[in-house]
Design a protein around this motif. Sequence first.
Motif, PDB file in Angstrom:
ATOM      1  N   LYS A  67       0.832  -1.201   0.000  1.00  0.00           N
ATOM      2  CA  LYS A  67       0.000   0.000   0.000  1.00  0.00           C
ATOM      3  C   LYS A  67       0.871   1.256   0.000  1.00  0.00           C
ATOM      4  CE  LYS A  67      -2.683   0.335   3.569  1.00  0.00           C
ATOM      5  NZ  LYS A  67      -3.829   0.013   4.428  1.00  0.00           N
ATOM      6  N   SER A  68       1.923   1.238   0.808  1.00  0.00           N
ATOM      7  CA  SER A  68       2.833   2.389   0.875  1.00  0.00           C
ATOM      8  C   SER A  68       3.556   2.597  -0.451  1.00  0.00           C
ATOM      9  CB  SER A  68       3.857   2.192   2.003  1.00  0.00           C
ATOM     10  OG  SER A  68       3.235   2.049   3.247  1.00  0.00           O
ATOM     11  N   LEU A  90       1.086   3.948  -2.994  1.00  0.00           N
ATOM     12  CA  LEU A  90       0.744   5.313  -2.643  1.00  0.00           C
ATOM     13  C   LEU A  90       1.893   6.258  -2.980  1.00  0.00           C
ATOM     14  CD1 LEU A  90      -1.384   7.168  -1.429  1.00  0.00           C
ATOM     15  CD2 LEU A  90      -0.483   6.628   0.841  1.00  0.00           C
ATOM     16  N   TYR A  91       3.113   5.800  -2.769  1.00  0.00           N
ATOM     17  CA  TYR A  91       4.283   6.620  -3.125  1.00  0.00           C
ATOM     18  C   TYR A  91       4.276   6.939  -4.616  1.00  0.00           C
ATOM     19  CZ  TYR A  91       9.039   8.070  -4.082  1.00  0.00           C
ATOM     20  OH  TYR A  91      10.140   8.772  -4.516  1.00  0.00           O
ATOM     21  N   HIS A  92       4.073   5.916  -5.447  1.00  0.00           N
ATOM     22  CA  HIS A  92       4.080   6.138  -6.904  1.00  0.00           C
ATOM     23  C   HIS A  92       2.955   7.087  -7.311  1.00  0.00           C
ATOM     24  CE1 HIS A  92       7.345   3.477  -7.893  1.00  0.00           C
ATOM     25  NE2 HIS A  92       6.759   2.442  -7.315  1.00  0.00           N
ATOM     26  N   LEU A  93       1.788   6.942  -6.691  1.00  0.00           N
ATOM     27  CA  LEU A  93       0.664   7.825  -7.017  1.00  0.00           C
ATOM     28  C   LEU A  93       0.994   9.269  -6.660  1.00  0.00           C
ATOM     29  CD1 LEU A  93      -2.334   8.374  -7.777  1.00  0.00           C
ATOM     30  CD2 LEU A  93      -2.917   7.820  -5.395  1.00  0.00           C
ATOM     31  N   LEU A  94       1.424   9.493  -5.424  1.00  0.00           N
ATOM     32  CA  LEU A  94       1.701  10.856  -4.970  1.00  0.00           C
ATOM     33  C   LEU A  94       2.897  11.461  -5.685  1.00  0.00           C
ATOM     34  CD1 LEU A  94       1.134  10.444  -1.117  1.00  0.00           C
ATOM     35  CD2 LEU A  94      -0.362  11.592  -2.753  1.00  0.00           C
ATOM     36  N   HIS A  95       3.909  10.656  -5.904  1.00  0.00           N
ATOM     37  CA  HIS A  95       5.110  11.169  -6.575  1.00  0.00           C
ATOM     38  C   HIS A  95       4.776  11.625  -7.988  1.00  0.00           C
ATOM     39  CE1 HIS A  95       9.073  10.926  -8.674  1.00  0.00           C
ATOM     40  NE2 HIS A  95       9.477  11.473  -7.542  1.00  0.00           N
ATOM     41  N   GLY A  96       3.946  10.852  -8.683  1.00  0.00           N
ATOM     42  CA  GLY A  96       3.566  11.245 -10.038  1.00  0.00           C
ATOM     43  C   GLY A  96       2.791  12.549 -10.057  1.00  0.00           C
ATOM     44  N   PRO A 119       3.009  21.337  -6.572  1.00  0.00           N
ATOM     45  CA  PRO A 119       2.223  22.170  -5.652  1.00  0.00           C
ATOM     46  C   PRO A 119       3.112  22.919  -4.670  1.00  0.00           C
ATOM     47  CG  PRO A 119       2.170  19.887  -4.944  1.00  0.00           C
ATOM     48  CD  PRO A 119       2.871  19.898  -6.269  1.00  0.00           C
ATOM     49  N   ASN A 120       2.644  24.074  -4.257  1.00  0.00           N
ATOM     50  CA  ASN A 120       3.359  24.844  -3.251  1.00  0.00           C
ATOM     51  C   ASN A 120       2.921  24.462  -1.847  1.00  0.00           C
ATOM     52  OD1 ASN A 120       3.417  27.724  -1.576  1.00  0.00           O
ATOM     53  ND2 ASN A 120       5.234  27.278  -2.780  1.00  0.00           N
ATOM     54  N   ILE A 121       1.659  24.025  -1.719  1.00  0.00           N
ATOM     55  CA  ILE A 121       1.115  23.576  -0.442  1.00  0.00           C
ATOM     56  C   ILE A 121       0.396  22.256  -0.670  1.00  0.00           C
ATOM     57  CG2 ILE A 121      -0.533  24.062   1.419  1.00  0.00           C
ATOM     58  CD1 ILE A 121      -0.167  27.013   0.894  1.00  0.00           C
ATOM     59  N   VAL A 122       0.560  21.328   0.278  1.00  0.00           N
ATOM     60  CA  VAL A 122      -0.201  20.082   0.251  1.00  0.00           C
ATOM     61  C   VAL A 122      -1.032  20.023   1.523  1.00  0.00           C
ATOM     62  CG1 VAL A 122      -0.132  17.576   0.189  1.00  0.00           C
ATOM     63  CG2 VAL A 122       1.548  18.889  -1.124  1.00  0.00           C
ATOM     64  N   HIS A 123      -2.323  19.775   1.350  1.00  0.00           N
ATOM     65  CA  HIS A 123      -3.252  19.702   2.478  1.00  0.00           C
ATOM     66  C   HIS A 123      -3.773  18.277   2.571  1.00  0.00           C
ATOM     67  CE1 HIS A 123      -6.421  22.054   4.954  1.00  0.00           C
ATOM     68  NE2 HIS A 123      -6.337  20.812   5.395  1.00  0.00           N
ATOM     69  N   VAL A 124      -3.402  17.568   3.640  1.00  0.00           N
ATOM     70  CA  VAL A 124      -3.812  16.180   3.844  1.00  0.00           C
ATOM     71  C   VAL A 124      -5.062  16.167   4.711  1.00  0.00           C
ATOM     72  CG1 VAL A 124      -3.146  13.930   4.760  1.00  0.00           C
ATOM     73  CG2 VAL A 124      -1.427  15.377   3.632  1.00  0.00           C
ATOM     74  N   GLN A 125      -6.131  15.575   4.172  1.00  0.00           N
ATOM     75  CA  GLN A 125      -7.395  15.487   4.899  1.00  0.00           C
ATOM     76  C   GLN A 125      -7.434  14.201   5.710  1.00  0.00           C
ATOM     77  OE1 GLN A 125      -9.997  17.655   5.197  1.00  0.00           O
ATOM     78  NE2 GLN A 125      -8.789  19.159   4.079  1.00  0.00           N
ATOM     79  N   TYR A 126      -7.247  14.308   6.942  1.00  0.00           N
ATOM     80  CA  TYR A 126      -7.190  13.274   7.989  1.00  0.00           C
ATOM     81  C   TYR A 126      -6.089  12.244   7.797  1.00  0.00           C
ATOM     82  CZ  TYR A 126     -10.763  10.616   5.244  1.00  0.00           C
ATOM     83  OH  TYR A 126     -11.491   9.971   4.279  1.00  0.00           O
ATOM     84  N   MET A 127      -5.705  11.651   8.906  1.00  0.00           N
ATOM     85  CA  MET A 127      -4.577  10.722   8.940  1.00  0.00           C
ATOM     86  C   MET A 127      -5.045   9.339   8.507  1.00  0.00           C
ATOM     87  SD  MET A 127      -1.758  12.173  10.678  1.00  0.00           S
ATOM     88  CE  MET A 127      -1.156  10.870  11.723  1.00  0.00           C
ATOM     89  N   ALA A 128      -5.196   9.168   7.227  1.00  0.00           N
ATOM     90  CA  ALA A 128      -5.605   7.866   6.707  1.00  0.00           C
ATOM     91  C   ALA A 128      -5.027   7.714   5.309  1.00  0.00           C
ATOM     92  CB  ALA A 128      -7.134   7.757   6.664  1.00  0.00           C
ATOM     93  N   PRO A 129      -4.297   6.626   5.022  1.00  0.00           N
ATOM     94  CA  PRO A 129      -3.974   5.558   5.962  1.00  0.00           C
ATOM     95  C   PRO A 129      -2.821   5.951   6.893  1.00  0.00           C
ATOM     96  CG  PRO A 129      -3.034   5.083   3.813  1.00  0.00           C
ATOM     97  CD  PRO A 129      -3.809   6.358   3.662  1.00  0.00           C
ATOM     98  N   ALA A 160      -0.072   7.807   9.012  1.00  0.00           N
ATOM     99  CA  ALA A 160       0.795   8.950   8.675  1.00  0.00           C
ATOM    100  C   ALA A 160       1.523   8.737   7.359  1.00  0.00           C
ATOM    101  CB  ALA A 160       1.806   9.161   9.799  1.00  0.00           C
ATOM    102  N   ILE A 161       1.212   7.648   6.659  1.00  0.00           N
ATOM    103  CA  ILE A 161       1.976   7.288   5.462  1.00  0.00           C
ATOM    104  C   ILE A 161       2.020   8.420   4.427  1.00  0.00           C
ATOM    105  CG2 ILE A 161       2.156   5.674   3.527  1.00  0.00           C
ATOM    106  CD1 ILE A 161       0.875   3.561   5.360  1.00  0.00           C
ATOM    107  N   PRO A 162       0.882   9.020   4.035  1.00  0.00           N
ATOM    108  CA  PRO A 162       0.960  10.079   3.019  1.00  0.00           C
ATOM    109  C   PRO A 162       1.846  11.256   3.457  1.00  0.00           C
ATOM    110  CG  PRO A 162      -1.307   9.377   3.328  1.00  0.00           C
ATOM    111  CD  PRO A 162      -0.514   8.760   4.434  1.00  0.00           C
TER     112      PRO A 162
END
Length: 376
Positions: free
Chosen positions: A74-75, A78-84, A91-101, A103-105
């Motif tokens: 899963k990690s 998720l890395y490949h998805l986010l990295h792409g 982006p200049n700012i990344v806003h993570v909506q809740y800790m799921a899954p 703290a991985i993201p």
Amino acid sequence: MSDSKKVLICISWLTTGGTQIQTLNLIKSLIEKHYQVVVVCYFGEIPQMTRRYEKTGAKIVIGNLNEEENLFKKSLHLYHLLHGVVRKEKPNIVHVQYMAPGAIPILLLRTMGIKNIIVTLHTAADIYPSLKLIHFLQKHCVRAFTCITLLAEKSFFGNAQLYTTKTQLDKRNHFTIYNSLSEHFKISNTPKTFNTTITLGVVSRMERIKGMDLIIDAFALIKKRFPSTRLMVVGDGYSSVKDNMRKQAIELNLNESIQWTGRQPIEELPEIYKQMDIVLIPSRSEGFGLTAIEAMSQGCVVVASNIGGLPEIIKDGVNGLLHQTENIKDIAEKTNYLIENPDVMKQMSEKAIEAVKQYSIEKYTELFGDLYRKLV
């Protein structure tokens, strides 16, 4: 548009829950402030919600990852998805909506060199076995944590403070910004006028955590004392909960006094609330209480469980009533008190309308706009 005005919002699912509605409000607020918004959803979507996100002008990326994979796979995915997405969108700012899954993201984004990370915590800390990881992230990875209630913020960080435009980021990196009404809810100018036939309402997912299994028994007690009382049930969810509610209603000869509407589009909800006098929120757990502010905005009097963020919205005996959690008798008694005292209901309706102004989309836009401006 300059890349310095580009925001990436990360979210696990695009469904119809309160978190997704608030994220939609956030996107609209950012676009109003001339940010370019990209949303990456890790796991899955309800197409109806994705279309609503796209209508704001945001760009949506659906990862369709498998949430059931082991942590390593899963990690990695998720890395490949986010990295792409990060490499393409910058982006200049990344806003993570809740800790799921978990703290991985956040950890993955930090390894990609993202420094301006905001995380919104939508629950209290009692769901986490330890806060060591949160405090590590606070110190080393996250520029700002926002919480949706003071209770939630205090549970994570030991103290709490409402964010204002005077808040300084160099002195503090966690604060509370309350959720807001959506743009479809215009706050009523006048309190409700209550007549002899009272309509109770619930607007909720049909889940045990929302206390929906308590509603029919409570309604039976209320109707025993006030036979003309009616109930509107708005929402959908687990068939087991929904079917059991209907079965109870039939067994107790209540079904003819209940209107089952199913899930309704958010655009229709203001008119639905106008048909209700008292809104019941019997939740066993509630991070914020979006239904409460929606109902209050239309002058409804709320009888809510004394749990989670609800006591920050409902001032007991002032703009609504709080009942003991999971106590059917107390739900009925508090509701009966209101029905017996229409003058009290009218006063609470007035206070509810006044109190709900602090949850306006305009104030929400102002606060998040100020926070983002300081980060950029």
